[in-house]
Design an enzyme around this catalytic site. Sequence first.
Site: not given
Length: 308
Positions: A116, A197
Amino acid sequence: MHKHASLLRSNEAVQGLTIINSTFETFVMINLTMWLIMLLFCPSQLRAHLGTTPNIKHIVVGRCYNYISLVNPSSRYDCEEIWRLFEEAVVHQASCNVKVEDYHQMFIAMPHTWPCDRFLFWSKTRALMHSYAATDRHIWTLEDTLVGFMFNDLIWCRHKERPGFDFSSCPEWSSCQNHPVYSLWRQASQTFAELACGNITVLLNGSIANAFDKKSMFGSVELDSLNPQSVDYVNIKVVANLEGPYIESCSQGSVLDLIQILRSRGFSWTCTDNDQTLMILQCIQDPKESACQTCANSLSHRQCLTSN
């Protein structure tokens, strides 16, 4: 007399060669000029005649082995199988009828997982995006995925009359509802966005109208595929050319449409005009630009870039 005649023949030969060379150079210049005129005034006609990239199999499979050997050595992919699935998707359909789902098996064979906080999306900022990604290896773009690495800047389509690829001519994107190149990049963009993300970055060009274009790959595919449950912040960076024009920003133009869409879908967001790091990268590419010259002569370099 013999010497004189020989000298005359030598001079005549030299003159003949000169005329031939001059004629050849004129022929080359005429053809080059005509080609440039076609490129300037008839770009769509030229693109329509571009066929599948020569040696495409060697390029794609070679890039795949390069990726798993040097770019991402921890990855495990079957390059020959990926090519087989790609070829099957393209050559078994008409050139204008290769749908996104035709590449489904190929994408299953090349799954990705990414950390992420590293995803970078962009629209109409290709050169700057590449410079930005090159300076920070923690940033991941679509081109850093295996599919992006393998197929970047390539063209392909099926031959109309016999099995295999057409190396002489492929249809333009605009003439096809399901263009084989467009369908692959649409699936790749969707997959990349679905994996996003943490904190993600969106890089837009403030020197053009419609910096956020709803018809672009980002506006029509990637934005819709982002998950507000997975993405913590969408960090928009609007960067104009150093010499201008300054058309759009976080407070005007189509960027406001993007912000409204993010709000309506429950995303948290930030927006920055003329990010300092990106402006420095622009100055590295074009140090003679007046804004860069002014800053180079200043002891307070950071304040100089920020104030422009």
